[in-house]
Design a protein around this motif. Sequence first.
Motif, short mmCIF file in Angstrom:
data_model
loop_
_atom_site.label_atom_id
_atom_site.label_comp_id
_atom_site.label_asym_id
_atom_site.label_seq_id
_atom_site.Cartn_x
_atom_site.Cartn_y
_atom_site.Cartn_z
N SER A 210 -98.84 -43.12 -39.70
CA SER A 210 -99.45 -42.83 -41.14
C SER A 210 -100.85 -42.12 -40.98
CB SER A 210 -99.44 -43.97 -42.14
OG SER A 210 -100.41 -45.02 -41.63
N GLU A 211 -101.54 -42.40 -39.97
CA GLU A 211 -102.88 -41.59 -39.74
C GLU A 211 -103.88 -41.87 -40.77
OE1 GLU A 211 -102.09 -37.61 -38.85
OE2 GLU A 211 -101.28 -38.04 -36.94
N GLY A 212 -103.79 -43.24 -41.20
CA GLY A 212 -105.13 -43.73 -42.25
C GLY A 212 -104.42 -43.26 -43.65
N GLY A 213 -103.30 -42.98 -43.92
CA GLY A 213 -102.95 -42.79 -45.19
C GLY A 213 -101.78 -43.79 -45.81
N MET A 214 -102.10 -44.44 -46.73
CA MET A 214 -101.19 -45.57 -47.25
C MET A 214 -100.14 -44.69 -48.00
SD MET A 214 -101.35 -48.93 -47.44
CE MET A 214 -99.58 -49.11 -47.44
N ARG A 215 -100.16 -43.73 -48.51
CA ARG A 215 -99.17 -43.33 -49.40
C ARG A 215 -97.93 -42.62 -48.33
NH1 ARG A 215 -101.35 -39.50 -52.22
NH2 ARG A 215 -101.28 -37.76 -50.69
N ASP A 216 -98.59 -42.16 -47.05
CA ASP A 216 -97.86 -41.82 -45.90
C ASP A 216 -97.17 -42.86 -45.21
OD1 ASP A 216 -98.67 -39.25 -46.43
OD2 ASP A 216 -100.08 -39.10 -44.81
N ALA A 217 -97.85 -44.12 -45.04
CA ALA A 217 -97.26 -45.28 -44.69
C ALA A 217 -96.14 -45.65 -45.40
CB ALA A 217 -98.21 -46.46 -44.53
N LEU A 218 -96.17 -45.74 -46.47
CA LEU A 218 -95.17 -46.42 -47.58
C LEU A 218 -93.97 -45.02 -47.63
CD1 LEU A 218 -97.00 -47.74 -50.74
CD2 LEU A 218 -96.16 -48.90 -48.57
N SER A 219 -94.32 -44.05 -47.48
CA SER A 219 -93.12 -42.89 -47.58
C SER A 219 -92.40 -43.08 -46.39
CB SER A 219 -93.77 -41.48 -47.48
OG SER A 219 -94.38 -41.20 -48.77
N ILE A 220 -92.92 -43.12 -45.04
CA ILE A 220 -92.31 -43.38 -43.80
C ILE A 220 -91.47 -44.57 -44.18
CG2 ILE A 220 -92.50 -43.79 -41.29
CD1 ILE A 220 -95.09 -42.35 -41.65
N LEU A 221 -92.06 -45.80 -44.55
CA LEU A 221 -91.40 -47.01 -44.61
C LEU A 221 -90.33 -46.92 -45.60
CD1 LEU A 221 -91.19 -50.15 -44.25
CD2 LEU A 221 -92.71 -50.53 -46.15
N ASP A 222 -90.04 -46.24 -46.42
CA ASP A 222 -89.01 -45.95 -47.32
C ASP A 222 -87.81 -45.13 -46.70
OD1 ASP A 222 -88.02 -46.08 -49.86
OD2 ASP A 222 -89.40 -44.77 -51.01
N GLN A 223 -88.23 -44.22 -45.83
CA GLN A 223 -87.12 -43.50 -44.96
C GLN A 223 -86.61 -44.58 -44.00
OE1 GLN A 223 -90.25 -40.27 -43.79
NE2 GLN A 223 -88.10 -39.42 -43.42
N VAL A 224 -87.36 -45.47 -43.35
CA VAL A 224 -86.72 -46.40 -42.32
C VAL A 224 -86.14 -47.43 -42.97
CG1 VAL A 224 -87.65 -48.25 -40.72
CG2 VAL A 224 -88.87 -45.95 -40.86
N ILE A 225 -86.21 -47.77 -44.30
CA ILE A 225 -85.46 -48.76 -45.04
C ILE A 225 -84.09 -48.17 -45.38
CG2 ILE A 225 -85.37 -49.88 -47.35
CD1 ILE A 225 -88.10 -50.40 -47.19
N SER A 226 -84.23 -46.52 -45.80
CA SER A 226 -83.00 -45.92 -46.16
C SER A 226 -81.89 -45.83 -44.82
CB SER A 226 -83.31 -44.76 -46.80
OG SER A 226 -84.10 -44.86 -47.92
#
Length: 580
Positions: A210-226
């Motif tokens: 995520s390189e320091g971005g909380m929104r990026d971290a949650l977006s990636i987490l959303d993809q991994v969950i799906s």
Amino acid sequence: MSYQALYRVWRPQRFDEVIGQTLITQTLKNAVKTKQISHAYLFAGPRGTGKTSMAKIFAKAVNCQHQEDGEPCNQCETCKAITKGTLNDVIEIDAASNNGVEEIRDIRDKVKYAPTEAEYKVYIIDEVHMLSTGAFNALLKTLEEPPANVIFILATTEPHKIPATIISRTQRFDFKQIQAKDSLSRMVYILKEKGLSYEDEALKVIAKASEGGMRDALSILDQVISFGDDKVTLDNALLVTGAVRKQLLVTYLTQVNHQDTQKALMTIQEILDEGKDPERFTEDLVNLTRDLLLYQQSPELVTQIEMDQVDSDFKQLAAEIKPQQLYDIIDDLNDIQQQMRFTTHEDVYLEVLTVRLAGRQSQPTAVAQTSQVDNDAITRLEAEVSSLKKKVANLQQAPVAKTAQAKRPAVVKTVAKPKRTQVNLSQVYPILGAATRQDLSALQEVWPDLMNILSIPQRSIMGVSKPVAASPDGAIIAFDYAFLQQRANADQELNDALENGLDRLTHKVPNLVFVPTDQWPQIRKTYLEQHQVAGQENQDTESPEEENHDNADASQSNTTPVVDKAKALFGDDVVDIKSD
């Protein structure tokens, strides 16, 4: 559409829910509690660090009738309306698509009207740096004479593009990149609330990607969950992020360090077969070499950065490999990254890189072997050196003309390999124009103290740099390695630390310009030649009598201005005068 992305569902609604920005949240809470509310704020920082969320929370806090300890209640009608975006007195504007003068003039015309439902009318202007010059001028008038009960909150990712006249009329808050451990704890909290299973290593990969971005971290987490059907596993996280397993990177670098080219090529092929992005692989490899350098200086720091992902193989590699080898590896990776941008055969570049790195690591071994030659060979070499010294002594006693003639064929000009690093000469030349030896000596005197002020990662970058020229308002810093010069240019936090340190030590903040050491002699020579040309043009305006009077010493007069300028810039002890 019933499903919402995680970063929208779990957007912070209170100051205490904002991750990694404690200083800012505490300041704004105190401002709300004490009613010391400014008319304009500037929220600056990287993407996904909570700027817009903080602006909405602040809008709720100043308008909430039931706020406690500076926090909004989120239960009253005003708080609910702001959360839904339906309150007319809180206006959110995207400056990227509304960047003209007319849009800002419309705000200026409407801002004078009192709020209708809330106590304060709040304007949130996102990506404010996208406004045109005319729009900034129109906004400036409103910020100079703000109406009562109106608050402007300007959010931007590029504060350097905002005019200083705007910044000076706001309270500026700089949002920092969110640390990986904070992102990790937030993702753990969300997954536990949702009742989903996860692997700790997978969340660590996502937090680093995520390189320091909380929104990026949650977006990636959303993809991994799906992708994983509501399961967060390490393999799925690696596939979604395109990252390479750290153990595989350590294995590859160990094989390169042991000159095992064949196994290293097989590792590269394995990485490519898994569908990994070659550019991402080189970036991960750069980060690994950085971690190795830092681990050799401060193991605790790397353990903290890598969230305890330091295994025995990593420690063994850090003990085996030398810092100079790591510098060379990063230099090669930097060159490869630039070349890979313009090719469709990235796998070929990785294979060439592997052969080059393995070959380079074998050089120390060859040097070690040469040190084991027998004593007879050493004796013969010493005799040859003694004979050469005698010949040199004889040549030095020869007449000057013969010596010059003998030396001329022996002169070998070494042409340095050109670097791709571009230096902004428009910043360098003004400093050289006003540079003095006194300013350079003063900067060199405080340079060790300045290095001690920096953090360990910052010292690892600046450790191979030194000041080479200085003026009252600027300084030129030369780096032994071009990739570190590029990293220093891009590291705003490092630049801020240098400026703050110089302000503390010298009570002034010079403009720092970074250049590679191998380019510095040519930059200096070009500047001096241009200065000489300027001096010659002035001499061309002399009268014929003056010209005849100076003909006898033409060579000396042409050289003297350049020599004097060089001595003034760099000092008598640095300048070495040589005849062509």
